[in-house]
Design an enzyme around this catalytic site. Structure first.
Site, PDB file in Angstrom:
ATOM      1  N   CYS A  60       0.809  -1.224   0.000  1.00 25.75           N
ATOM      2  CA  CYS A  60       0.000   0.000   0.000  1.00 25.75           C
ATOM      3  C   CYS A  60       0.841   1.274   0.000  1.00 25.75           C
ATOM      4  CB  CYS A  60      -0.956  -0.003   1.178  1.00 25.75           C
ATOM      5  SG  CYS A  60      -1.948  -1.492   1.261  1.00 25.75           S
ATOM      6  N   HIS A  73      -2.940   7.003   2.799  1.00 26.77           N
ATOM      7  CA  HIS A  73      -3.410   5.696   2.334  1.00 26.77           C
ATOM      8  C   HIS A  73      -4.811   5.469   2.896  1.00 26.77           C
ATOM      9  CE1 HIS A  73      -3.918   1.599   1.396  1.00 26.77           C
ATOM     10  NE2 HIS A  73      -3.624   1.125   2.596  1.00 26.77           N
ATOM     11  N   ASN A 114     -10.190  -0.240   0.629  1.00 24.36           N
ATOM     12  CA  ASN A 114      -8.724  -0.185   0.556  1.00 24.36           C
ATOM     13  C   ASN A 114      -8.268  -0.756  -0.782  1.00 24.36           C
ATOM     14  OD1 ASN A 114      -5.980  -0.609   0.807  1.00 24.36           O
ATOM     15  ND2 ASN A 114      -6.088  -1.440   2.880  1.00 24.36           N
TER      16      ASN A 114
HETATM   17  O1  UT7 Z   1      -3.590  -1.450   3.834  1.00 23.72           O
HETATM   18  C1  UT7 Z   1      -3.018  -2.503   4.528  1.00 23.72           C
HETATM   19  C2  UT7 Z   1      -3.003  -2.245   5.965  1.00 23.72           C
HETATM   20  N1  UT7 Z   1      -4.177  -2.786   6.608  1.00 23.72           N
HETATM   21  C3  UT7 Z   1      -4.879  -2.020   7.431  1.00 23.72           C
HETATM   22  O2  UT7 Z   1      -4.649  -0.843   7.550  1.00 23.72           O
HETATM   23  C4  UT7 Z   1      -5.919  -2.653   8.307  1.00 23.72           C
HETATM   24  C5  UT7 Z   1      -5.651  -2.274   9.732  1.00 23.72           C
HETATM   25  N2  UT7 Z   1      -6.625  -2.815  10.649  1.00 23.72           N
HETATM   26  C6  UT7 Z   1      -7.891  -2.359  10.699  1.00 23.72           C
HETATM   27  O3  UT7 Z   1      -8.284  -1.486   9.965  1.00 23.72           O
HETATM   28  C7  UT7 Z   1      -8.794  -2.901  11.776  1.00 23.72           C
HETATM   29  O4  UT7 Z   1      -8.019  -3.652  12.694  1.00 23.72           O
HETATM   30  C8  UT7 Z   1      -9.934  -3.794  11.217  1.00 23.72           C
HETATM   31  C9  UT7 Z   1     -10.941  -2.932  10.488  1.00 23.72           C
HETATM   32  C10 UT7 Z   1      -9.360  -4.836  10.271  1.00 23.72           C
HETATM   33  C11 UT7 Z   1     -10.654  -4.504  12.371  1.00 23.72           C
HETATM   34  O5  UT7 Z   1     -11.157  -3.535  13.293  1.00 23.72           O
HETATM   35  P1  UT7 Z   1     -10.859  -3.710  14.859  1.00 23.72           P
HETATM   36  O6  UT7 Z   1     -11.606  -2.642  15.542  1.00 23.72           O
HETATM   37  O7  UT7 Z   1      -9.381  -3.754  15.032  1.00 23.72           O
HETATM   38  O8  UT7 Z   1     -11.529  -5.093  15.180  1.00 23.72           O
HETATM   39  P2  UT7 Z   1     -10.846  -6.444  15.681  1.00 23.72           P
HETATM   40  O9  UT7 Z   1     -10.015  -7.078  14.625  1.00 23.72           O
HETATM   41  O10 UT7 Z   1     -10.208  -6.198  17.004  1.00 23.72           O
HETATM   42  O11 UT7 Z   1     -12.151  -7.326  15.909  1.00 23.72           O
HETATM   43  C12 UT7 Z   1     -13.155  -6.953  16.845  1.00 23.72           C
HETATM   44  C13 UT7 Z   1     -14.311  -7.930  16.708  1.00 23.72           C
HETATM   45  C14 UT7 Z   1     -13.861  -9.388  16.704  1.00 23.72           C
HETATM   46  O12 UT7 Z   1     -14.826 -10.126  17.438  1.00 23.72           O
HETATM   47  P3  UT7 Z   1     -14.553 -10.553  18.959  1.00 23.72           P
HETATM   48  O13 UT7 Z   1     -13.305 -11.365  18.927  1.00 23.72           O
HETATM   49  O14 UT7 Z   1     -14.376  -9.251  19.708  1.00 23.72           O
HETATM   50  O15 UT7 Z   1     -15.782 -11.294  19.319  1.00 23.72           O
HETATM   51  C15 UT7 Z   1     -13.945  -9.767  15.257  1.00 23.72           C
HETATM   52  O16 UT7 Z   1     -14.168 -11.139  15.057  1.00 23.72           O
HETATM   53  O17 UT7 Z   1     -14.966  -7.698  15.459  1.00 23.72           O
HETATM   54  C16 UT7 Z   1     -15.111  -8.945  14.782  1.00 23.72           C
HETATM   55  N3  UT7 Z   1     -15.133  -8.693  13.346  1.00 23.72           N
HETATM   56  C17 UT7 Z   1     -16.263  -8.377  12.694  1.00 23.72           C
HETATM   57  N4  UT7 Z   1     -17.537  -8.240  13.123  1.00 23.72           N
HETATM   58  C18 UT7 Z   1     -18.457  -7.899  12.206  1.00 23.72           C
HETATM   59  C19 UT7 Z   1     -14.104  -8.700  12.456  1.00 23.72           C
HETATM   60  N5  UT7 Z   1     -14.562  -8.400  11.236  1.00 23.72           N
HETATM   61  C20 UT7 Z   1     -15.896  -8.196  11.348  1.00 23.72           C
HETATM   62  C21 UT7 Z   1     -16.910  -7.849  10.427  1.00 23.72           C
HETATM   63  N6  UT7 Z   1     -18.166  -7.713  10.907  1.00 23.72           N
HETATM   64  N7  UT7 Z   1     -16.667  -7.628   9.112  1.00 23.72           N
END
Ligand code: UT7
Length: 312
Positions: A108, A232, A262
């Site tokens: 990215c 980005h 993204n």
């Molecule tokens: O360009 C490349 C670089 N990549 C990035 O910049 C991505 C960086 N990371 C992020 O943007 C965020 O970490 C995400 C958007 C990917 C995830 O957001 P988060 O607030 O960090 O959530 P998390 O991964 O900590 O997950 C929280 C909860 C989990 O459930 P539990 O374990 O708390 O029960 C996940 O399983 O959200 C759940 N979850 C979802 N729930 C509904 C993960 N994806 C989803 C979804 N819908 N699509």
């Protein structure tokens, strides 16, 4: 002798995938996706080469030049259409470019890498460069995995960079990589993107802040000197956290991720092209670009906007 961006363009596939589509078939919701990422829809389809050609054509048209006027084509991509040859070879041929072409993979952060490399290569032999960021991440995303499927989209953005004028185009830049972070975000050949989202998020915010502080410091600039910040487009919360720390208001920030998701190497040139089309950039404006991605890579640059710089 300096250089300047003299044209720009972008390309998005026609098919739009809304959050409602994911809501209908995965355990997710529009509310979760919007509140955690800021993404409402993304465009999906085509090949990296096709999108790169469309964005390239648009940039050539905007610059008022033909393919034959291009001496150097740099294509930033993480999703080349083939292992070999480079996707840029086909794009170079379709656009009828002169000179040479190569692909560059810095995930990215790729477009900022490509812009800095192209600017360094401009000389008497390479007078005009076409710099493209194009990716089709939907092809390497598991559409059944809610943790990644909702995040990524396809697209391309491009600029024509022309030698000439007295002013430096790149005032300062910072390119970096930390390969020890590879397990946090990767895709094997033939496999899907695997990402430790929360840890990537944490590192992305830190890496961008440090990188931006470096380029502003190197150029002797403060946040107030920046007319437009083009980050980005991965997550609106990452952008907000970086802006708050650096002191750049959101109304001076280019955002397209609500409509594109993204798009990796394409995200910064897409946002830049949209901002330019919207008339948000004026002659001489200082523009801050900053990205991070798999590697983990990061790249920031302060550039000077203005067609006049190339002495056209
Ligand atoms: O360009 C490349 C670089 N990549 C990035 O910049 C991505 C960086 N990371 C992020 O943007 C965020 O970490 C995400 C958007 C990917 C995830 O957001 P988060 O607030 O960090 O959530 P998390 O991964 O900590 O997950 C929280 C909860 C989990 O459930 P539990 O374990 O708390 O029960 C996940 O399983 O959200 C759940 N979850 C979802 N729930 C509904 C993960 N994806 C989803 C979804 N819908 N699509």
């Amino acid at each position: 002798m300096g250089s300047a961006i003299t044209g720009w363009g972008d390309a998005l596939p026609e098919r739009v995938v809304t959050n409602a589509e994911f809501e209908a078939r995965l355990d997710t919701s529009d509310e979760w996706i919007v509140s955690r990422t800021g993404i409402r829809e993304r465009h999906v389809g085509g090949t990296t080469g096709e999108l790169a050609v469309k964005a390239g054509w648009a940039a050539l048209k905007s610059a008022g030049v033909d393919g034959t006027d291009i001496d150097l084509l740099v294509l930033a991509t993480t999703t080349p259409d083939r292992a070999a040859p480079a996707t840029s070879a086909a794009v170079h041929d379709t656009l009828g470019c002169s000179g040479t072409a190569f692909d560059l993979n810095a995930a990215c952060a790729g477009f900022v890498y490509a812009l800095v490399v192209a600017d360094h290569l401009l000389d008497k032999t390479h007078r005009r460069a076409l710099v493209i960021g194009a990716d089709t991440l939907s092809r390497i995303t598991d559409q059944e995995d809610r943790s990644t499927a909702v995040l990524f989209g396809d697209g391309a953005g491009a600029v024509v960079l022309e030698r000439g004028g007295a002013d430096d185009f790149v005032l300062s830049y910072d390119l970096g990589v930390d390969g020890s972070a590879t397990p946090l975000l990767y895709a094997d050949h033939g496999g899907y993107i695997k990402m430790a989202g929360r840890e990537v998020y944490r590192r992305a915010v830190r890496a961008e802040i440090l990188s931006i502080e470096r380029v502003l410091g190197d150029a002797g600039l403060g946040a107030d000197d920046i007319a437009l910040f083009v980050p980005h487009q991965a997550n609106a919360r990452i952008i907000e956290a970086v802006n708050e720390r650096i002191g750049i208001p959101m109304d001076k920030t280019a955002i397209v991720l609500d409509r594109t998701g993204n798009t990796s190497s394409a995200s910064i040139p897409l946002a830049l092209a949209h901002a330019a089309d919207a008339g948000r950039l004026s002659e001489g404006d200082l523009v801050l670009l900053s990205g991070f991605g798999a590697g983990m890579t990061w790249a920031s640059a302060v550039i000077r906007w203005g067609r006049r710089g190339a002495g056209r």
